[in-house]
Design a protein around this motif. Structure first.
Motif, PDB file in Angstrom:
ATOM      1  N   ARG A  55      -1.411   4.966   0.493  1.00 56.34           N
ATOM      2  CA  ARG A  55      -0.194   4.173   0.761  1.00 56.34           C
ATOM      3  C   ARG A  55       0.559   4.734   1.965  1.00 56.34           C
ATOM      4  N   SER A  56       0.616   6.042   2.083  1.00 51.54           N
ATOM      5  CA  SER A  56       1.291   6.659   3.226  1.00 51.54           C
ATOM      6  C   SER A  56       0.526   6.387   4.523  1.00 51.54           C
ATOM      7  N   ILE A  57      -0.809   6.346   4.434  1.00 49.65           N
ATOM      8  CA  ILE A  57      -1.618   6.015   5.605  1.00 49.65           C
ATOM      9  C   ILE A  57      -1.282   4.621   6.106  1.00 49.65           C
ATOM     10  N   ILE A  58      -1.145   3.677   5.196  1.00 53.25           N
ATOM     11  CA  ILE A  58      -0.781   2.310   5.582  1.00 53.25           C
ATOM     12  C   ILE A  58       0.536   2.297   6.342  1.00 53.25           C
ATOM     13  N   ASP A  59       1.533   3.012   5.827  1.00 53.51           N
ATOM     14  CA  ASP A  59       2.849   3.048   6.488  1.00 53.51           C
ATOM     15  C   ASP A  59       2.731   3.601   7.907  1.00 53.51           C
ATOM     16  N   LYS A  60       1.931   4.635   8.084  1.00 54.67           N
ATOM     17  CA  LYS A  60       1.806   5.261   9.395  1.00 54.67           C
ATOM     18  C   LYS A  60       1.005   4.393  10.362  1.00 54.67           C
ATOM     19  N   LEU A  61       0.002   3.696   9.858  1.00 60.62           N
ATOM     20  CA  LEU A  61      -0.746   2.765  10.705  1.00 60.62           C
ATOM     21  C   LEU A  61       0.152   1.643  11.197  1.00 60.62           C
ATOM     22  N   LEU A  62       0.960   1.117  10.297  1.00 59.33           N
ATOM     23  CA  LEU A  62       1.885   0.048  10.682  1.00 59.33           C
ATOM     24  C   LEU A  62       2.879   0.544  11.722  1.00 59.33           C
ATOM     25  N   ALA A  63       3.359   1.772  11.553  1.00 61.16           N
ATOM     26  CA  ALA A  63       4.302   2.345  12.515  1.00 61.16           C
ATOM     27  C   ALA A  63       3.667   2.508  13.898  1.00 61.16           C
ATOM     28  N   ASP A  64       2.340   2.713  13.923  1.00 60.71           N
ATOM     29  CA  ASP A  64       1.614   2.844  15.186  1.00 60.71           C
ATOM     30  C   ASP A  64       1.269   1.505  15.809  1.00 60.71           C
ATOM     31  N   GLY A  65       1.576   0.428  15.097  1.00 57.49           N
ATOM     32  CA  GLY A  65       1.320  -0.903  15.640  1.00 57.49           C
ATOM     33  C   GLY A  65      -0.016  -1.497  15.275  1.00 57.49           C
ATOM     34  N   SER A  66      -0.751  -0.869  14.355  1.00 57.18           N
ATOM     35  CA  SER A  66      -2.050  -1.400  13.937  1.00 57.18           C
ATOM     36  C   SER A  66      -1.869  -2.484  12.885  1.00 57.18           C
ATOM     37  N   GLU A  67      -2.763  -3.449  12.892  1.00 55.84           N
ATOM     38  CA  GLU A  67      -2.840  -4.424  11.809  1.00 55.84           C
ATOM     39  C   GLU A  67      -3.628  -3.776  10.685  1.00 55.84           C
ATOM     40  N   VAL A  68      -3.186  -3.948   9.447  1.00 54.88           N
ATOM     41  CA  VAL A  68      -3.815  -3.272   8.317  1.00 54.88           C
ATOM     42  C   VAL A  68      -4.311  -4.280   7.292  1.00 54.88           C
ATOM     43  N   VAL A  69      -5.564  -4.082   6.868  1.00 53.19           N
ATOM     44  CA  VAL A  69      -6.140  -4.832   5.757  1.00 53.19           C
ATOM     45  C   VAL A  69      -6.399  -3.836   4.639  1.00 53.19           C
ATOM     46  N   ALA A  70      -5.823  -4.047   3.483  1.00 58.41           N
ATOM     47  CA  ALA A  70      -5.940  -3.090   2.386  1.00 58.41           C
ATOM     48  C   ALA A  70      -6.626  -3.722   1.185  1.00 58.41           C
ATOM     49  N   LEU A  71      -7.649  -3.047   0.677  1.00 55.28           N
ATOM     50  CA  LEU A  71      -8.294  -3.467  -0.564  1.00 55.28           C
ATOM     51  C   LEU A  71      -7.549  -2.809  -1.714  1.00 55.28           C
ATOM     52  N   LEU A  72      -6.970  -3.622  -2.584  1.00 56.24           N
ATOM     53  CA  LEU A  72      -6.146  -3.111  -3.675  1.00 56.24           C
ATOM     54  C   LEU A  72      -6.675  -3.613  -5.015  1.00 56.24           C
ATOM     55  N   SER A  73      -6.615  -2.744  -6.014  1.00 54.26           N
ATOM     56  CA  SER A  73      -7.039  -3.158  -7.352  1.00 54.26           C
ATOM     57  C   SER A  73      -6.014  -4.103  -7.975  1.00 54.26           C
ATOM     58  N   GLU A  74      -4.765  -3.930  -7.602  1.00 52.38           N
ATOM     59  CA  GLU A  74      -3.690  -4.814  -8.048  1.00 52.38           C
ATOM     60  C   GLU A  74      -2.856  -5.200  -6.841  1.00 52.38           C
ATOM     61  N   ILE A  75      -2.639  -6.478  -6.664  1.00 53.64           N
ATOM     62  CA  ILE A  75      -1.887  -6.946  -5.500  1.00 53.64           C
ATOM     63  C   ILE A  75      -0.403  -6.673  -5.680  1.00 53.64           C
ATOM     64  N   GLY A  76       0.170  -5.995  -4.702  1.00 52.21           N
ATOM     65  CA  GLY A  76       1.601  -5.764  -4.668  1.00 52.21           C
ATOM     66  C   GLY A  76       2.120  -6.124  -3.290  1.00 52.21           C
ATOM     67  N   ALA A  77       3.396  -6.303  -3.164  1.00 54.94           N
ATOM     68  CA  ALA A  77       3.977  -6.694  -1.883  1.00 54.94           C
ATOM     69  C   ALA A  77       4.058  -5.492  -0.952  1.00 54.94           C
ATOM     70  N   ILE A  78       3.316  -5.538   0.140  1.00 55.21           N
ATOM     71  CA  ILE A  78       3.386  -4.524   1.185  1.00 55.21           C
ATOM     72  C   ILE A  78       3.640  -5.248   2.488  1.00 55.21           C
ATOM     73  N   ASP A  79       4.841  -5.149   2.994  1.00 53.11           N
ATOM     74  CA  ASP A  79       5.214  -5.875   4.198  1.00 53.11           C
ATOM     75  C   ASP A  79       4.287  -5.543   5.359  1.00 53.11           C
ATOM     76  N   GLY A  80       3.821  -6.580   6.041  1.00 57.18           N
ATOM     77  CA  GLY A  80       3.010  -6.389   7.230  1.00 57.18           C
ATOM     78  C   GLY A  80       1.549  -6.096   6.974  1.00 57.18           C
TER      79      GLY A  80
END
Length: 262
Positions: A55-80
């Protein structure tokens, strides 16, 4: 299914029991330029991003301007984030989610097992590696643990004994990446004992297979994203520890050479 609550408790506290025998960081002389280093990958697939390091990796990727695709076992709201519900034990779930990405990061683990006893530490990570190879995603970072592979002797015997099945599964995934995907620019990051506290900014990567210590999850994420975008880390196996975190035991002094990312 997950490990029993008692076993999960033991795993967490055994990992946090990694001790730092008074290590001192030494600046690395391993500085080499690479034309393959990118400022940031445009679209990054993350497996294991529901919580913790992922989850922290996702936040840092977004901060760097990368588009993120995340495979999740349960869908939750993650902005961007393009969040796709899927099962890491099912290859097609991973391949479908990863398609169109130019880099992949996997933090799958946490002792999760399938009904047949197979561990996500190997099965899930192996699926991510295979999908990356088939789809032509040639940049990948795999997050495992100190105690895997060449770092086996770094883990205290009691910790290794407790985690031996998990570490064996993670080691198998490492070996798949190293031995069979020779055309892939991979990096393996092995964190020490994980703690959930604010980032210190003092954690390091090292090629020293005997380095041992603790590290905060946010610092692992920071190092993983930096490693992803560093040409110096390609085809490297690196341990991640924070020398600034005090230890309950000191077993002498040892200098650890920090791996410097260009």
């Amino acid at each position: 299914k997950l490990l029993t609550a008692a076993t999960s408790f033991l795993l967490v506290h055994s990992i946090n029991a990694f001790v730092t025998p008074s290590f001192t960081a030494k600046p690395s002389t391993n500085l080499r330029s690479s034309s393959s280093a990118l400022d940031a990958y445009k679209k990054v697939f993350v497996a294991g991003g529901s919580k913790g390091v992922g989850r922290s990796i996702i936040d840092k990727l977004l901060a760097d301007g990368s588009e993120v695709v995340a495979l999740l076992s349960e869908i939750g709201a993650i902005d961007g984030v393009t969040a796709i519900k899927g099962d890491a034990f099912e290859y097609k779930s991973i391949e479908g989610a990863m398609d169109g990405c130019d880099a992949a990061i996997s933090t799958l683990g946490a002792g999760q097992t399938a009904d047949d006893g197979k561990r996500v530490d190997y099965e899930g990570n192996s699926n991510v590696i295979e999908a990356a190879g088939i789809l032509g995603v040639t940049r990948m970072v795999l997050v495992t643990s100190i105690g895997c592979g060449s770092s086996k002797d770094a883990a205290p015997p009691s910790v290794f004994e407790t985690l031996k099945e998990v570490l064996a599964a993670k080691t198998k995934a490492e070996n798949v990446l190293i031995k069979y995907y020779t055309n892939m620019n991979w990096t393996i990051v092995r964190p020490g004992g994980l703690k959930t506290e604010p980032m210190t900014g003092t954690a390091i990567l090292t090629e020293d297979n005997l380095a041992i210590g603790s590290i905060h999850r946010e610092d692992v994420a920071d190092l993983v994203v930096k490693a992803l975008n560093s040409g110096n880390t390609e085809r490297k196996v690196l341990s991640a520890i924070d020398l600034g975190i005090s230890s309950a035991a000191n077993a002498g002094e040892k200098t650890v050479e920090e791996f410097v990312m260009a």
